[in-house]
Design an enzyme around this catalytic site. Structure first.
Site, short mmCIF file in Angstrom:
data_model
loop_
_atom_site.label_atom_id
_atom_site.label_comp_id
_atom_site.label_asym_id
_atom_site.label_seq_id
_atom_site.Cartn_x
_atom_site.Cartn_y
_atom_site.Cartn_z
N VAL A 1 0.82 -1.22 0.00
CA VAL A 1 0.00 0.00 0.00
C VAL A 1 0.86 1.27 0.00
N THR B 1 6.47 4.67 18.49
CA THR B 1 7.10 5.94 18.12
C THR B 1 7.34 6.80 19.36
N SER C 1 -0.53 13.48 16.65
CA SER C 1 -1.39 13.44 15.46
C SER C 1 -2.29 12.21 15.53
N TYR D 1 -2.19 9.81 13.52
CA TYR D 1 -1.27 8.67 13.34
C TYR D 1 -0.62 8.29 14.66
N HIS D 2 -0.02 9.28 15.35
CA HIS D 2 0.67 8.96 16.60
C HIS D 2 -0.31 8.35 17.62
N LYS E 1 -0.67 4.65 17.37
CA LYS E 1 0.44 3.90 18.01
C LYS E 1 0.17 3.74 19.51
N VAL F 1 13.70 8.76 11.68
CA VAL F 1 14.81 8.07 11.01
C VAL F 1 15.34 8.95 9.88
N THR G 1 12.78 24.10 4.84
CA THR G 1 11.44 24.46 5.34
C THR G 1 11.32 24.18 6.84
N VAL G 2 11.81 25.10 7.66
CA VAL G 2 11.63 24.97 9.11
C VAL G 2 10.22 25.44 9.45
N TYR G 3 9.44 24.56 10.12
CA TYR G 3 8.07 24.93 10.49
C TYR G 3 8.12 25.77 11.77
P1 NAD Z 1 6.68 2.69 5.24
O1 NAD Z 1 5.36 3.29 4.96
O2 NAD Z 1 7.81 2.98 4.33
O3 NAD Z 1 6.54 1.09 5.36
C1 NAD Z 1 5.39 0.46 5.89
C2 NAD Z 1 5.13 -0.78 5.07
O4 NAD Z 1 3.98 -1.45 5.59
C3 NAD Z 1 4.83 -0.46 3.61
O5 NAD Z 1 5.59 -1.27 2.76
C4 NAD Z 1 3.32 -0.74 3.46
O6 NAD Z 1 3.00 -1.20 2.17
C5 NAD Z 1 3.10 -1.81 4.54
N1 NAD Z 1 1.74 -1.83 5.10
C6 NAD Z 1 1.02 -0.79 5.61
N2 NAD Z 1 -0.18 -1.22 6.03
C7 NAD Z 1 -0.23 -2.57 5.79
C8 NAD Z 1 -1.20 -3.57 6.01
N3 NAD Z 1 -2.40 -3.30 6.54
N4 NAD Z 1 -0.90 -4.85 5.65
C9 NAD Z 1 0.29 -5.15 5.09
N5 NAD Z 1 1.25 -4.23 4.85
C10 NAD Z 1 1.00 -2.94 5.20
O7 NAD Z 1 7.05 3.10 6.75
P2 NAD Z 1 8.47 3.05 7.48
O8 NAD Z 1 9.07 4.39 7.44
O9 NAD Z 1 9.22 1.88 7.02
O10 NAD Z 1 7.99 2.81 8.97
C11 NAD Z 1 7.82 1.47 9.45
C12 NAD Z 1 7.28 1.50 10.86
O11 NAD Z 1 8.19 2.19 11.71
C13 NAD Z 1 5.93 2.21 11.00
O12 NAD Z 1 5.11 1.47 11.85
C14 NAD Z 1 6.28 3.53 11.60
O13 NAD Z 1 5.25 3.98 12.41
C15 NAD Z 1 7.52 3.23 12.41
N6 NAD Z 1 8.41 4.40 12.52
C16 NAD Z 1 8.96 4.96 11.39
C17 NAD Z 1 9.80 6.08 11.53
C18 NAD Z 1 10.42 6.77 10.35
O14 NAD Z 1 11.05 7.84 10.54
N7 NAD Z 1 10.29 6.25 9.13
C19 NAD Z 1 10.07 6.57 12.81
C20 NAD Z 1 9.49 5.98 13.92
C21 NAD Z 1 8.66 4.87 13.77
N1 USQ Z 2 9.34 19.60 10.32
C1 USQ Z 2 9.78 20.83 9.87
N2 USQ Z 2 9.97 20.98 8.53
C2 USQ Z 2 9.73 19.98 7.63
C3 USQ Z 2 9.29 18.74 8.10
C4 USQ Z 2 9.09 18.58 9.45
O1 USQ Z 2 10.02 21.76 10.65
O2 USQ Z 2 9.93 20.21 6.42
C5 USQ Z 2 9.17 19.38 11.77
C6 USQ Z 2 7.79 18.92 12.18
O3 USQ Z 2 6.93 20.01 12.42
C7 USQ Z 2 8.10 18.11 13.44
C8 USQ Z 2 9.50 17.55 13.17
O4 USQ Z 2 10.05 18.32 12.12
O5 USQ Z 2 8.19 18.96 14.55
C9 USQ Z 2 9.52 16.09 12.76
O6 USQ Z 2 8.66 15.92 11.63
P1 USQ Z 2 8.85 14.70 10.61
O7 USQ Z 2 7.88 14.88 9.50
O8 USQ Z 2 10.27 14.52 10.29
O9 USQ Z 2 8.47 13.44 11.54
P2 USQ Z 2 7.09 13.04 12.21
O10 USQ Z 2 5.92 13.66 11.58
O11 USQ Z 2 7.27 13.22 13.69
O12 USQ Z 2 7.02 11.50 11.86
C10 USQ Z 2 8.17 10.69 11.61
C11 USQ Z 2 7.68 9.41 10.94
C12 USQ Z 2 6.75 8.67 11.90
C13 USQ Z 2 7.46 8.46 13.22
C14 USQ Z 2 7.98 9.76 13.81
C15 USQ Z 2 8.87 9.54 15.01
O13 USQ Z 2 7.00 9.72 9.72
O14 USQ Z 2 6.38 7.43 11.33
O15 USQ Z 2 6.57 7.87 14.13
O16 USQ Z 2 8.83 10.40 12.82
S1 USQ Z 2 8.57 10.74 16.27
O17 USQ Z 2 8.70 12.07 15.68
O18 USQ Z 2 9.57 10.53 17.30
O19 USQ Z 2 7.24 10.52 16.76
#
Ligand code: NAD
Ligand code: USQ
Length: 382
Positions: A34, A144, A179, A181-182, A185, A211, A253-255
């Site tokens: 997806v 997260t 959010s 999303y969060h 979790k 990450v 793009t600092v928010y």
């Molecule tokens: P991603 O969206 O790149 O990967 C998620 C994968 O899960 C995708 O390949 C998608 O196709 C699959 N998927 C989603 N819903 C599904 C379902 N119902 N059934 C089967 N497959 C499904 O995300 P990511 O960046 O790899 O993140 C992976 C996990 O780590 C997430 O749970 C995310 O919340 C967590 N996480 C990510 C970050 C980050 O910065 N990327 C940070 C903290 C936590």
């Molecule tokens: N931000 C900016 N400018 C940008 C993008 C983001 O200032 O162009 C700020 C956001 O407002 C936020 C921070 O940077 O304060 C982080 O934003 P992000 O988009 O890098 O990350 P976030 O939305 O928090 O989500 C990402 C992953 C999510 C994971 C989360 C870890 O997409 O899956 O859960 O990081 S955490 O932030 O610790 O919850």
């Protein structure tokens, strides 16, 4: 070990699958692909050209001795979960398979409902499947750091000792997520904790920070193993976005003020943390929580680091403060503990100017694939 990786086609899941397979573990990827559909919906694409999952796994088979199999299916469908667990009988299940973008979950009611149903139902199906089919298997769930929010006290790893009216207890750390999303979790964490208590399952909730980077030793081995790298305003994470912005001369793009502080880690540490959690499973009945990040930064600190390195490489990089589309504290106390993975042996790759240089060079290589109109945020929280 036999390790099922739900979400193994994604940004964290694919390099984790390669990392564990290269160390001799037998891998089953379960993914409904997806994430690739969201790109079509949002009219965006990975900065790096990525192969299909089929091509990825075929080239693993043709060029290595690693064992990776795939099952295309949706965790929301219990038959898929049951079939995968019954046929594979995993020792560990790494659960990445969720909708993970905060902005995507805040687009509108439909996207919020989709995010919470997808994430919560998928995790519930896994919990019921593990209980019925492989109750000894270790669930390694990606949570997260954003579950905790930004409280004005130190953030502990999962639990807080509380004194109240002369009595003390160790309770789950309070959650103030950022959010829809969060929030999903947080709901997952409660469901997993309950399943461990009620049914004696073993689980580790990895509260991962943001990450950055995208390459690991394994993804570099073959052009067909390359990982995805998101730079758009919906799925791109902040440091990766700043690097993509810098190489096309876009302002960083600092928010708002940029005082928002978060935990960060490099993708090479993500895959190692999963390996460490798998090698040291939680006890039966234990709901274990680790904070998975290596350093904390404010957004403005990161922007200044990228600006300095980019300018030294000859890019004309500037920082722009945009009106913050999110509802979040922009200047706050932040001190989160993160010692448990270090105690298990994690040796962090800390953010260096060399790493930022490499990220800028990689982004520059693919600059033609950057769509400038995907950079500015259009989804607001209000
Ligand atoms: P991603 O969206 O790149 O990967 C998620 C994968 O899960 C995708 O390949 C998608 O196709 C699959 N998927 C989603 N819903 C599904 C379902 N119902 N059934 C089967 N497959 C499904 O995300 P990511 O960046 O790899 O993140 C992976 C996990 O780590 C997430 O749970 C995310 O919340 C967590 N996480 C990510 C970050 C980050 O910065 N990327 C940070 C903290 C936590
Ligand atoms: N931000 C900016 N400018 C940008 C993008 C983001 O200032 O162009 C700020 C956001 O407002 C936020 C921070 O940077 O304060 C982080 O934003 P992000 O988009 O890098 O990350 P976030 O939305 O928090 O989500 C990402 C992953 C999510 C994971 C989360 C870890 O997409 O899956 O859960 O990081 S955490 O932030 O610790 O919850």
């Amino acid at each position: 070990m036999k390790i099922m990786i739900a979400g193994g086609d994604g940004f964290c899941g694919w390099p984790t699958s390669l990392h564990l397979a290269a160390r001799g573990h037998e891998i089953l990827i379960v993914d409904n692909l997806v994430r690739r559909t969201y790109d079509d919906e949002l009219n965006t694409q990975s900065l790096t050209p990525i192969a299909s999952l089929e091509e990825r796994v075929r080239s693993v088979r043709e060029t290595t001795s690693w064992s990776i199999n795939t099952l295309i299916g949706d965790l929301q469908d219990y038959d898929v979960v049951e079939g995968a667990l019954r046929s594979f009988q995993p020792d560990a299940i790494v659960h990445y398979a969720e909708q993970r973008s905060a902005p995507y979950s805040m687009m509108d009611r439909e996207h919020a409902v989709y995010t919470q149903v997808n994430n919560v139902v998928g995790t519930l199906n896994l919990l019921y499947g593990i209980k019925a089919i492989c109750p000894d298997a270790h669930l390694i769930k990606l949570g997260t750091m954003g579950e905790y929010g930004t409280p004005n006290i130190d953030i502990e790893e999962g639990y807080l000792r509380v004194e109240h009216n002369g009595r003390t207890d160790v309770l789950p750390y309070p959650k103030q997520p950022f959010s829809m999303y969060h929030l999903s979790k947080v709901h997952d964490s409660h469901n997993i904790m309950f399943a461990c208590k009620a049914w004696g399952l073993r689980a580790t909730d990895l509260n991962q920070g943001v990450v950055y980077g995208y390459q690991t030793d394994e993804t570099r081995q073959n052009p067909l193993f390359v990982n995805r790298l998101d730079y758009d305003h919906v799925f791109g994470t902040v440091l990766n976005r700043f690097c993509a912005q810098a190489v096309i001369g876009h302002d960083l793009t600092v928010y708002g003020e940029g005082g928002q502080t978060r935990g960060f880690l490099e993708i090479r540490d993500t895959v190692r943390c999963i390996e460490l959690a798998a090698l040291h499973p939680a006890d039966q009945g234990e709901f274990r929580v680790f904070n998975q990040f290596t350093e904390q930064f404010s957004v403005l600190e990161l922007a200044k680091r990228v600006e300095a390195v980019a300018q030294s490489l000859g890019f004309n990089t500037k920082i722009a403060h945009l009106e913050n589309p999110r509802v979040e504290k922009q200047s706050h106390y932040y001190h989160a503990k993160h010692t448990k993975l270090i105690d298990l042996g994690l040796e962090p790759h800390l953010l260096s100017d060399t790493m930022i240089t490499e990220m800028l060079q990689e982004a520059y290589r693919y600059q033609d694939r950057i769509r400038a109109s995907a950079l500015l945020p259009t989804i607001t929280w209000r």
